[in-house]
Design an enzyme around this catalytic site. Structure first.
Site: not given
Ligand code: SAH
Ligand code: SF4
Length: 385
Positions: A113, A127, A134, A138, A141, A363
């Protein structure tokens, strides 16, 4: 951002006779491929590659027929042995606020997406995703709940930009007043675990005779893969965004487990050393607002302390909940109080307004929703059959 995998359909799709697709190759790969295919003599390869490059990346054409300054016989020869093709757009949604979302099938079972988020005026950011799934987990996420399926190739990263440009009707590549003005690697995946392909994709996207989105308008977001930061800066000259989310190691380890490997102090040192860092080229710090977890005024003050001496911008991201997530988004008043502390310290408008909520283009939400939609579509087909 999310990715949907539907391996059940993989078997149903016959693999088409594979002609090489020129569309996402680097200049060097393109020249070498034309020679290998026997359509261009080695001494002409560079010139011919430049000519095709301009048609593909400046004019956005997907047919050799349209390349009017290429001899007819050469166009026919090219069409015999190679293609310029886009991946299939499986789903397209447009939000009331202009946010657009595409579900793109890169290969059988590999769906990504990509989201276009309009900004003020005509400008907007795309984006893009760098991986399917991944390896990092986190805890806030949704992507983190899905195992890594594979890295996207440079061509697949570039294809996300091409598909968006097709849909926005933005060919030939305008010099100014663009709708797709910026690119952020904030989709699915950790770009620094796929740096070779991310760097090659940025070379293609930033090339002045093509899509020509300047490196200063391309931002790579990372959860903090410290040993790769210098390389990222040197190889791409892209803008850097760091997913910080906490100001002490104890909490950051819970939110971003990679922090156990690369704690905050090491991360900060690597950021200070990021090539090209200056007041006109600041690092963006992303901070997801989690209710009762990391959103107190004391933490806002700690954030200001931590960033002292670093040319920085701060992006407060309201948490986007997903089914089964253990967090809630901070109340709006709490976010505003947090932002006020940052404002007083000189950081302007740090709250990122949620966009595209009606099409779930935020996100962490996409994957679940498209899976739901597709599950219901499958049920309908089963019922009909
Ligand atoms: N892996 C990279 C880039 C992808 S995530 C990273 O972690 O930076 C892009 C952004 O979306 C990151 O700052 C991540 O922490 C945030 N993100 C992920 N899940 C989210 C959620 N459920 N709500 C808000 N931000 C989120
Ligand atoms: Fe991976 Fe999501 Fe963590 Fe970014 S925020 S490193 S996409 S698990």
């Amino acid at each position: 951002m999310g990715v949907t995998l539907d391996l059940s359909r993989a078997a149903a799709q016959p693999l088409a006779a594979q002609k090489p697709n020129l569309s996402g190759m680097t200049r060097a790969e393109l020249a070498a491929c034309l020679v290998e295919l026997g359509v261009v003599r080695p001494e002409k390869a560079k010139m011919r590659a430049s000519q095709l490059w301009r048609w593909m990346h400046h004019y956005g054409v997907v047919e050799f027929e349209k390349m009017t300054d290429v001899a007819k016989e050469t166009r026919a020869a090219l069409a015999e042995v190679c293609t310029i093709s886009r991946p299939e757009v499986v789903e397209r949604q447009v939000s009331k606020d202009g946010t657009r979302k595409w579900l793109i099938r890169m290969a059988p079972g590999i769906e990504v997406e990509t989201v276009y988020i309009p900004d003020v005026g005509r400008a907007g950011a795309l984006c893009v995703s760098s991986q399917v799934g991944c390896t990092l987990n986190c805890t806030f996420c949704h992507t983190g709940t899905q195992a890594l399926v594979r890295n996207l190739t440079a061509a697949e990263i570039v294809a996300q930009v091409q598909v968006a440009r097709d849909d926005l009707g933005e060919w030939p590549s305008p010099k100014e007043d663009r709708r797709l003005s910026n690119i952020v690697f904030m989709g699915m995946g950790e770009p620094l675990y796929n740096l070779d392909n991310v760097a090659a994709a940025i070379d293609i996207i930033a090339d002045n005779e093509g899509i020509a989105i300047s490196r200063r308008r391309i931002t790579v977001s990372t959860s903090g893969v410290v040993p790769q930061l210098k390389d990222l800066g040197e190889r791409t000259q892209a803008m850097l965004a760091i997913s910080l989310h906490a100001t002490n190691d104890e909490l950051r380890e819970k939110l971003v487990p990679l922090n156990r490997k690369y704690p905050i102090a090491e991360l900060m040192d690597a950021i200070r050393a990021y090539p090209g860092l200056s007041n006109s080229k600041r690092v963006t710090f992303e901070y997801v607002m989690l209710k009762g977890v990391n959103d107190s005024p004391a933490e806002a003050k700690a954030l200001v302390q931590l960033l002292k001496g670093i040319p920085a911008k701060i992006n407060l991201i309201p948490f986007n909940p997903w089914p089964g997530s253990e967090y809630q988004c901070s109340d709006w008043g709490t976010i505003e109080r947090f932002a006020a502390v940052l404002n007083r310290a000189g950081y302007a408008s740090p709250i990122r307004t949620p966009r595209g909520r009606d099409i779930l283009a935020a996100c962490g939400q996409l994957k679940s929703e498209s899976e739901k939609l597709r599950a219901s579509a499958r049920r309908k087909i089963e019922q009909a059959g």
